[in-house]
Design a protein around this motif. Structure first.
Motif: not given
Length: 469
Positions: A74-75, A99-110, A322-328, A377-384
């Motif tokens: 979850x990114x 999806x190619x990186x195993x990420x199934x949910x993203x939240x898009x920045x505004x 708490x979490x590790x996310x891409x800041x893609x 850090x990259x799935x459970x924590x960001x989902x919560x």
């Protein structure tokens, strides 16, 4: 690659119970890898059992000996840039890369899209553009900018997952920064109307940065000096003070500086509702290794020194981060490499959505950190963090969002083969370990040709998480 088999037609088909069963010797359940079978029905995990359960299914996948099954990542920090700057990325390319990186949910920045998501009307435009174009599930952040205070509660009720603001220039004119006082007013509004709504902050102080030297230079040390630790420390203090006074939930984006870790830990111990993320590039890269003019490494806040990187890892292990996310944050070559390697001119953003898991896992493994913790850090924590109760775990009732990973497989990054729109990444040519071999969204393998992703609403909205916007 995992081997698939199909039951014969006839009587066996008539006895089918589940849509899909995945079985393997290393399945991540309840924080540990163990042999298990995971049965899926109607897009959700219906049963998790030990080996030998012999679930009947239309489709079975048996993991090979070198594969593990993990929940989809979850990114919560992705810049898709559509509409308005679709030539920078876009929903189709971003979600294929996810999806190619195993990420199934993203939240898009505004921001970086035009219009920015700072009103309900702008959110509606973004949702229309995303509909039918996403290969993973997608949620949306709202924004806090000067003059949009009246839009915050309506945006929250429309389903955004929280609100981003900048305390320094964002880099795009459509999303101006706010002073700390305006951030605090927004926190107060949201704490009163929607106490669980997040205010997520790009925490660098404009005055400190304005006072720093800003030479035109191809030397990374000059760029690093232009975004000093003090800029993050000053802004983080302002966020902590505002969250303490208002009782709002505050979240620090892309922490790069270890100088504020003690202040963060003290605030949390005092009961301030504060969470923190960092990013793969701060955990894997160091200022000392950035070549002259290598603008692919430029991001804001910047990649800092090796000792700072070690301190961030320590904070992750201690639970301060708490979490590790891409800041893609991708951009076309003409923008990313503007100025011919002049760090003062080049766009500040790193594109790594597809590579986040292997980047972090490669460094974690070197440090003796277990894969289970990386996935948390990259799935459970960001989902919560964003209230997505059905994401981030292999558990009965959860969404069947899964990834098959070969954690020991080494590969060399070739930017040209990545699914993102532009083949630019600081990891080009870098050897990593951890190859994602398949990703499943709602129990169906993502093949990059059929866009089955859903648009998500935050739980406080009328529909609830997972509902189509």
């Amino acid at each position: 690659m995992a081997q698939a088999d199909h039951p014969p037609n006839g009587a066996a088909e008539a006895s089918v119970v589940f849509d899909l069963v995945l079985a393997g010797d290393r399945v991540l359940v309840d924080g540990a890898f163990a042999p298990a079978e995971v049965a899926v029905r109607d897009g959700r995990i219906a049963r998790v059992a030990g080996p030998g359960a012999a679930f009947r299914a239309a489709h079975r996948v048996r993991l090979t000996d070198d594969e593990v099954l993990i929940p989809g990542l979850v990114d919560t920090h992705v810049h898709v840039n559509e509409p308005g700057r679709t030539d920078w990325e876009g929903f189709e390319t971003a979600t294929r890369a996810a999806a190619a990186g195993g990420v199934t949910t993203i939240v898009d920045m505004p921001l970086n899209s035009i219009p920015s998501t700072t009103s309900v009307a702008a959110l509606a435009v973004k949702r229309v553009r995303a509909t039918g174009r996403v290969f993973v599930d997608v949620g949306f952040w709202g924004g806090i900018v000067p003059g949009n205070e009246a839009e915050l509660v309506p945006l929250a009720e429309a389903g955004v997952f929280g609100f981003k603001c900048f305390l320094v220039d964002s880099g795009v004119p459509e999303f101006p920064p706010v002073p700390a006082e305006a951030m605090e007013r927004a926190m107060a509004v949201l704490a009163g109307a929607h106490p669980d709504s997040l205010v997520i902050v790009h925490a660098e102080d404009a005055a400190v940065i304005d006072a720093a030297p800003h030479p035109h230079s191809r030397d990374y040390a000059d760029f690093l000096a232009s975004r000093p630790d003090a800029a993050e420390a000053t802004a983080i203090t302002a966020v902590i003070d505002a969250a303490r006074r208002t009782g709002a939930r505050a979240h620090l984006l892309h922490l790069s500086s270890a100088a504020s870790l003690d202040a963060i830990a003290r605030a949390r111990a005092d009961g301030v509702r504060l969470t923190v993320e960092t990013c793969p590039h701060y955990l894997a890269l160091t200022a000392e290794e950035v070549p002259a003019g290598a603008a692919a490494f430029k991001c804001c806040p910047p990649i800092r020194g090796a000792a700072n990187r070690d301190a961030l890892w320590g904070a992750l292990e201690a639970g301060v981060i708490d979490t590790v996310v891409s800041d893609h944050s991708p951009a076309p070559a003409a923008v990313k490499f503007a100025g011919d390697g002049d760090f003062a001119v080049a766009w500040g953003g790193i594109a790594s959505l597809q590579l986040g898991l292997p980047v972090v896992w490669t460094e974690a493994r070197r440090r003796g950190i277990r894969l289970e913790r990386v996935v948390e850090w990259m799935s459970g924590a960001p989902a919560r963090l964003v209230g997505l109760a059905g994401k981030g775990a292999i558990a009965e009732g959860a969404d069947a969002d899964l990834a098959i990973l070969a954690p020991d497989e080494a590969f060399t990054v070739d930017a040209a083969t990545l699914q993102q729109r532009h083949p630019i990444t600081p990891y080009d040519g870098r050897e990593l370990v951890g190859a994602v071999r398949a990703t499943y969204l709602a129990g169906r393998e993502v093949d990059g040709s059929v866009a089955r992703g859903r648009l998500l609403r935050a739980a406080r909205s009328e529909g609830g998480p997972g509902d189509v916007a």
